[in-house]
Design a protein around this motif. Structure first.
Motif, mmCIF file in Angstrom:
data_model
loop_
_atom_site.group_PDB
_atom_site.id
_atom_site.type_symbol
_atom_site.label_atom_id
_atom_site.label_comp_id
_atom_site.label_asym_id
_atom_site.label_seq_id
_atom_site.Cartn_x
_atom_site.Cartn_y
_atom_site.Cartn_z
ATOM 1 N N SER A 20 -2.241 -54.500 -36.926
ATOM 2 C CA SER A 20 -1.684 -53.487 -37.646
ATOM 3 C C SER A 20 -2.373 -52.335 -38.087
ATOM 4 C CB SER A 20 -0.777 -53.951 -38.543
ATOM 5 O OG SER A 20 -0.448 -52.944 -39.362
ATOM 6 N N GLY B 276 1.197 -54.858 -24.634
ATOM 7 C CA GLY B 276 0.798 -54.178 -25.611
ATOM 8 C C GLY B 276 1.019 -54.549 -27.035
ATOM 9 N N LYS B 277 1.376 -55.726 -27.001
ATOM 10 C CA LYS B 277 1.484 -56.259 -28.586
ATOM 11 C C LYS B 277 0.735 -57.674 -28.475
ATOM 12 C CE LYS B 277 5.120 -53.689 -29.616
ATOM 13 N NZ LYS B 277 4.888 -52.686 -30.646
ATOM 14 N N THR B 278 0.299 -58.003 -29.776
ATOM 15 C CA THR B 278 -0.309 -59.228 -30.026
ATOM 16 C C THR B 278 0.236 -60.027 -31.381
ATOM 17 O OG1 THR B 278 -2.737 -60.071 -30.240
ATOM 18 C CG2 THR B 278 -2.219 -58.170 -31.699
ATOM 19 N N GLU C 280 2.265 -57.544 -33.681
ATOM 20 C CA GLU C 280 1.894 -55.998 -33.799
ATOM 21 C C GLU C 280 1.248 -55.569 -32.527
ATOM 22 O OE1 GLU C 280 2.246 -54.951 -36.879
ATOM 23 O OE2 GLU C 280 2.775 -56.800 -37.674
ATOM 24 N N GLN C 281 0.835 -54.200 -32.553
ATOM 25 C CA GLN C 281 -0.032 -53.685 -31.596
ATOM 26 C C GLN C 281 -1.102 -54.341 -31.233
ATOM 27 O OE1 GLN C 281 0.197 -49.877 -33.076
ATOM 28 N NE2 GLN C 281 -2.104 -49.577 -32.894
ATOM 29 N N ASP C 282 -1.449 -54.091 -30.136
ATOM 30 C CA ASP C 282 -2.725 -54.632 -29.681
ATOM 31 C C ASP C 282 -4.036 -54.284 -30.714
ATOM 32 O OD1 ASP C 282 -2.315 -56.193 -27.368
ATOM 33 O OD2 ASP C 282 -2.762 -54.387 -25.944
#
Length: 247
Positions: free
Chosen positions: A231, A181-183, A226-228
């Motif tokens: 930001s 769920g993060k990138t 950040e989230q997928d």
């Protein structure tokens, strides 16, 4: 790495067929030996010609059979491990001699259409990623610069840039995958202002990514988690995990 081994990796890079490890070795060798750029350019030109110049044609069955028989009988040799500063490199796929052979066979297959692949179908394989093209352009520029940092979490990150081109490419090696769920998100930090410059993922810890937008003198290159999708506010929400000044 010697020139012969670089030439073999350049063939694989031209058809975007290197493993993540070998791509990083290829890019590092190119950065350290700019005189080898002509080798990379020649292979890229051949790959582009193959992608654009041959219509799909079915060859006689005897030619296809002979070619496949030759592939089967060709010894799959590898080069000796590379020794550098006490470090031994082994493994990696494909290895140099085999990659040069595969590059030649790919040329034959595109021209012959023996396995049903026409030029249009092959063009996606033979076209290098935009980030790799951008990196080659930067390294060819008279004002090319680079800076590397070792990361606390392990691995390294190297920013390559050219002020005259206004272009930046970040190359990472040994960087951990972000949590589900993060990138990773890229930023130009201009004074006190962070400017979003795209998101990227890593493959086995490696990535070669061109930053979106134009850099300016004195920009700091930063990466946050950040989230997928990046930001939602257009501003960093976490502390940068990579910070590389360009001045």
């Amino acid at each position: 790495m010697n020139e012969r081994e670089f030439a073999e990796l350049a063939a694989g890079a031209a058809v975007h067929a290197l493993s993540a490890e070998d791509e990083q070795r290829y890019l590092r060798a190119l950065a350290e030996n700019p005189q080898w750029q002509a080798i990379a350019d020649d292979d890229a030109d051949v790959a582009a010609l193959l992608a654009a110049g041959a219509p799909e044609v079915a060859p006689p069955a005897s030619i296809r059979a002979a070619l496949l028989d030759e592939i089967t009988r060709t010894p799959q040799t590898t080069t000796a491990p590379e020794q550098s500063g006490g470090e031994t490199r082994s493994g990696g796929a494909p290895r140099p001699h085999r990659m040069r052979m595969l590059f030649a066979l790919a040329a034959c297959l595109v021209v012959l259409g023996g396995l049903g692949f026409g030029a249009v179908a092959m063009s996606g394989i033979l076209s290098p990623p935009a980030s790799v093209v951008a990196l080659q352009q930067i390294e060819s520029a008279a004002d090319a610069q680079q800076a590397s940092v070792d990361l606390e979490s392990g691995g390294t990150a190297t920013a390559h840039w050219s002020p005259s081109l206004g272009s930046v490419v970040l190359v990472t090696d040994g960087v951990a995958e972000p949590d589900p769920g993060k990138t990773y998100e890229l930023w130009f930090v201009r004074g006190e202002t962070p400017i979003p410059a795209g998101v990227f993922s890593v493959d086995a810890g490696a990535a070669t990514t061109q930053l979106d937008g134009q850099m300016q003198t004195g920009d700091v290159i930063a990466v946050t988690v950040e989230q997928d999708g990046g930001s939602p506010t257009g501003l960093p929400t976490t502390t940068p995990v990579i910070v590389i000044p360009t001045a």
